[in-house]
Design a protein around this motif. Structure first.
Motif, PDB file in Angstrom:
ATOM      1  N   ILE A 164       0.948  -7.701   1.176  1.00 40.91           N
ATOM      2  CA  ILE A 164       1.594  -6.633   0.115  1.00 40.91           C
ATOM      3  C   ILE A 164       1.750  -7.435  -1.152  1.00 40.91           C
ATOM      4  CG2 ILE A 164       3.300  -4.932  -0.444  1.00 40.91           C
ATOM      5  CD1 ILE A 164       3.268  -4.726   2.993  1.00 40.91           C
ATOM      6  N   GLU A 165       1.107  -7.180  -2.274  1.00 40.77           N
ATOM      7  CA  GLU A 165       1.422  -7.744  -3.492  1.00 40.77           C
ATOM      8  C   GLU A 165       1.698  -6.544  -4.584  1.00 40.77           C
ATOM      9  OE1 GLU A 165      -1.622 -10.393  -4.920  1.00 40.77           O
ATOM     10  OE2 GLU A 165      -2.656 -10.622  -2.926  1.00 40.77           O
ATOM     11  N   GLU A 166       2.741  -7.138  -5.299  1.00 41.69           N
ATOM     12  CA  GLU A 166       3.125  -6.239  -6.318  1.00 41.69           C
ATOM     13  C   GLU A 166       3.177  -7.087  -7.546  1.00 41.69           C
ATOM     14  OE1 GLU A 166       6.821  -3.270  -7.986  1.00 41.69           O
ATOM     15  OE2 GLU A 166       6.682  -3.979  -5.717  1.00 41.69           O
ATOM     16  N   THR A 203       4.488   5.189 -15.225  1.00 38.59           N
ATOM     17  CA  THR A 203       3.357   4.539 -15.989  1.00 38.59           C
ATOM     18  C   THR A 203       3.650   3.156 -16.353  1.00 38.59           C
ATOM     19  OG1 THR A 203       4.211   5.691 -17.909  1.00 38.59           O
ATOM     20  CG2 THR A 203       2.576   6.901 -16.577  1.00 38.59           C
ATOM     21  N   ASP A 204       4.374   2.349 -15.698  1.00 40.54           N
ATOM     22  CA  ASP A 204       4.963   1.162 -15.980  1.00 40.54           C
ATOM     23  C   ASP A 204       3.931   0.052 -15.994  1.00 40.54           C
ATOM     24  OD1 ASP A 204       4.751   0.554 -13.515  1.00 40.54           O
ATOM     25  OD2 ASP A 204       7.079   0.039 -13.340  1.00 40.54           O
ATOM     26  N   GLY A 205       2.814   0.004 -15.526  1.00 44.32           N
ATOM     27  CA  GLY A 205       1.711  -0.747 -15.625  1.00 44.32           C
ATOM     28  C   GLY A 205       1.632  -1.665 -14.352  1.00 44.32           C
ATOM     29  N   ARG A 206       2.537  -1.573 -13.400  1.00 41.47           N
ATOM     30  CA  ARG A 206       2.555  -2.301 -12.257  1.00 41.47           C
ATOM     31  C   ARG A 206       1.028  -2.193 -11.427  1.00 41.47           C
ATOM     32  NH1 ARG A 206       7.268  -0.664  -8.691  1.00 41.47           N
ATOM     33  NH2 ARG A 206       6.880   1.266  -9.532  1.00 41.47           N
ATOM     34  N   VAL A 207       0.766  -3.318 -10.620  1.00 40.80           N
ATOM     35  CA  VAL A 207      -0.384  -3.253  -9.908  1.00 40.80           C
ATOM     36  C   VAL A 207       0.302  -3.503  -8.448  1.00 40.80           C
ATOM     37  CG1 VAL A 207      -2.673  -4.332  -9.621  1.00 40.80           C
ATOM     38  CG2 VAL A 207      -1.728  -3.941 -12.068  1.00 40.80           C
ATOM     39  N   PHE A 208      -0.538  -2.999  -7.631  1.00 41.45           N
ATOM     40  CA  PHE A 208      -0.276  -3.094  -6.015  1.00 41.45           C
ATOM     41  C   PHE A 208      -1.555  -3.527  -5.399  1.00 41.45           C
ATOM     42  CE2 PHE A 208       2.570  -0.023  -7.803  1.00 41.45           C
ATOM     43  CZ  PHE A 208       3.773  -0.551  -7.361  1.00 41.45           C
ATOM     44  N   LEU A 209      -1.514  -4.365  -4.505  1.00 43.74           N
ATOM     45  CA  LEU A 209      -2.734  -5.088  -4.006  1.00 43.74           C
ATOM     46  C   LEU A 209      -2.190  -4.735  -2.378  1.00 43.74           C
ATOM     47  CD1 LEU A 209      -4.467  -7.901  -5.590  1.00 43.74           C
ATOM     48  CD2 LEU A 209      -4.800  -5.370  -5.887  1.00 43.74           C
ATOM     49  N   HIS A 210      -3.062  -4.343  -1.246  1.00 40.45           N
ATOM     50  CA  HIS A 210      -3.020  -4.260  -0.197  1.00 40.45           C
ATOM     51  C   HIS A 210      -4.183  -5.156   0.372  1.00 40.45           C
ATOM     52  CE1 HIS A 210       0.235  -0.997   0.869  1.00 40.45           C
ATOM     53  NE2 HIS A 210       0.668  -1.737  -0.072  1.00 40.45           N
ATOM     54  N   VAL A 211      -3.982  -6.427   0.817  1.00 34.19           N
ATOM     55  CA  VAL A 211      -5.250  -7.149   1.274  1.00 34.19           C
ATOM     56  C   VAL A 211      -5.259  -7.524   2.872  1.00 34.19           C
ATOM     57  CG1 VAL A 211      -6.273  -9.296   0.824  1.00 34.19           C
ATOM     58  CG2 VAL A 211      -4.959  -8.446  -1.012  1.00 34.19           C
ATOM     59  N   SER A 231       2.590 -18.321  -5.263  1.00 31.98           N
ATOM     60  CA  SER A 231       2.575 -17.038  -5.858  1.00 31.98           C
ATOM     61  C   SER A 231       3.788 -16.253  -5.941  1.00 31.98           C
ATOM     62  CB  SER A 231       1.630 -16.324  -4.935  1.00 31.98           C
ATOM     63  OG  SER A 231       0.421 -16.834  -4.872  1.00 31.98           O
ATOM     64  N   CYS A 232       4.720 -16.600  -5.156  1.00 29.75           N
ATOM     65  CA  CYS A 232       6.049 -16.041  -5.302  1.00 29.75           C
ATOM     66  C   CYS A 232       6.941 -16.542  -6.512  1.00 29.75           C
ATOM     67  CB  CYS A 232       6.991 -16.311  -4.186  1.00 29.75           C
ATOM     68  SG  CYS A 232       6.281 -15.019  -2.830  1.00 29.75           S
ATOM     69  N   ALA A 233       6.443 -17.793  -6.946  1.00 26.18           N
ATOM     70  CA  ALA A 233       7.303 -18.443  -8.013  1.00 26.18           C
ATOM     71  C   ALA A 233       6.566 -17.935  -9.304  1.00 26.18           C
ATOM     72  CB  ALA A 233       7.183 -20.000  -7.724  1.00 26.18           C
ATOM     73  N   GLU A 234       5.598 -17.157  -9.314  1.00 23.76           N
ATOM     74  CA  GLU A 234       4.823 -16.970 -10.584  1.00 23.76           C
ATOM     75  C   GLU A 234       5.563 -15.958 -11.487  1.00 23.76           C
ATOM     76  OE1 GLU A 234       0.522 -15.916 -10.392  1.00 23.76           O
ATOM     77  OE2 GLU A 234       0.422 -16.938  -8.578  1.00 23.76           O
ATOM     78  N   PRO A 235       5.462 -15.952 -12.849  1.00 25.52           N
ATOM     79  CA  PRO A 235       6.070 -14.875 -13.429  1.00 25.52           C
ATOM     80  C   PRO A 235       5.174 -13.585 -13.259  1.00 25.52           C
ATOM     81  CG  PRO A 235       5.595 -16.726 -14.965  1.00 25.52           C
ATOM     82  CD  PRO A 235       5.042 -17.182 -13.488  1.00 25.52           C
ATOM     83  N   GLY A 236       5.801 -12.471 -13.166  1.00 30.05           N
ATOM     84  CA  GLY A 236       5.013 -11.153 -12.996  1.00 30.05           C
ATOM     85  C   GLY A 236       4.874 -10.817 -11.393  1.00 30.05           C
ATOM     86  N   CYS A 237       5.106 -11.732 -10.585  1.00 31.27           N
ATOM     87  CA  CYS A 237       5.250 -11.479  -9.387  1.00 31.27           C
ATOM     88  C   CYS A 237       6.173 -10.799  -8.774  1.00 31.27           C
ATOM     89  CB  CYS A 237       4.849 -12.918  -8.465  1.00 31.27           C
ATOM     90  SG  CYS A 237       4.775 -12.384  -6.601  1.00 31.27           S
ATOM     91  N   ILE A 238       6.205  -9.669  -8.349  1.00 33.01           N
ATOM     92  CA  ILE A 238       7.462  -8.834  -7.852  1.00 33.01           C
ATOM     93  C   ILE A 238       7.519  -9.138  -6.336  1.00 33.01           C
ATOM     94  CG2 ILE A 238       8.695  -6.491  -7.554  1.00 33.01           C
ATOM     95  CD1 ILE A 238       6.948  -6.028 -10.522  1.00 33.01           C
ATOM     96  N   LYS A 239       6.327  -8.949  -5.631  1.00 31.83           N
ATOM     97  CA  LYS A 239       6.369  -8.971  -4.192  1.00 31.83           C
ATOM     98  C   LYS A 239       5.113  -9.588  -3.710  1.00 31.83           C
ATOM     99  CE  LYS A 239       7.754  -6.041  -0.622  1.00 31.83           C
ATOM    100  NZ  LYS A 239       8.231  -4.778  -0.147  1.00 31.83           N
ATOM    101  N   TYR A 240       5.177 -10.382  -2.820  1.00 28.81           N
ATOM    102  CA  TYR A 240       4.151 -11.217  -2.185  1.00 28.81           C
ATOM    103  C   TYR A 240       4.430 -11.490  -0.799  1.00 28.81           C
ATOM    104  CZ  TYR A 240      -0.317 -14.041  -2.707  1.00 28.81           C
ATOM    105  OH  TYR A 240      -1.354 -14.226  -2.805  1.00 28.81           O
TER     106      TYR A 240
END
Length: 145
Positions: free
Chosen positions: A94-96, A39-47, A70-79
């Motif tokens: 695939i975004e996380e 329940t850590d609040g991560r969000v995933f997008l498959h576009v 986008s990869c350099a943004e704070p909070g971006c785990i995967k792009y």
């Protein structure tokens, strides 16, 4: 005089025990990681992007600067952009993101607001959003039904 007492045991049984212990340790680490992420609040997008062959070069030219920024943004785990071997004009991004807030901030930044509208003109875009869920809590709730 045997040296058996000083030599560590060897053989298939010992190797199997070592593999079993390593597997158990892996399972324990995985369970702990999943519990922490439940329940850590991560969000995933498959576009998904369906791009006509004639638009592919222009599409990728718009996507490249979006990817880098986008990869350099704070909070971006995967792009990460992927494609299927047999479908070279279908891409899946695939975004996380660490949180809803990080994703919302991303969608307001100039590299997003500049390149995404142009990409929308070049491809059919489908967005699927996923969030982490606590599987143990869902299973417990289901068992009570």
């Amino acid at each position: 005089e045997g040296s058996m007492g000083n030599t560590p045991p060897t053989g298939p049984l010992v190797a199997s025990a070592a593999v079993a212990l390593a597997s158990l340790a892996y399972v324990q680490r995985t369970r702990a990681r999943h519990a922490a992420h439940a329940t850590d609040g991560r969000v995933f997008l498959h576009v998904t992007f369906e791009v006509k062959p004639s638009n592919q070069a222009a599409f990728l030219a718009e996507f490249a600067p979006l990817l880098v920024a986008s990869c350099a943004e704070p909070g971006c785990i995967k792009y990460q952009m992927t494609t299927e071997k047999d479908m070279p004009n279908a891409f899946v991004l695939i975004e996380e993101w660490a949180s809803d807030e990080a994703l919302a901030r991303h969608q307001t930044l100039p590299h997003f607001t500049t390149h995404v509208p142009k990409m929308e003109q070049l491809a059919k875009i489908t967005v699927h959003r996923y969030e982490t869920c606590n599987v143990a809590a869902l299973a417990a709730a289901q068992s009570k039904l």
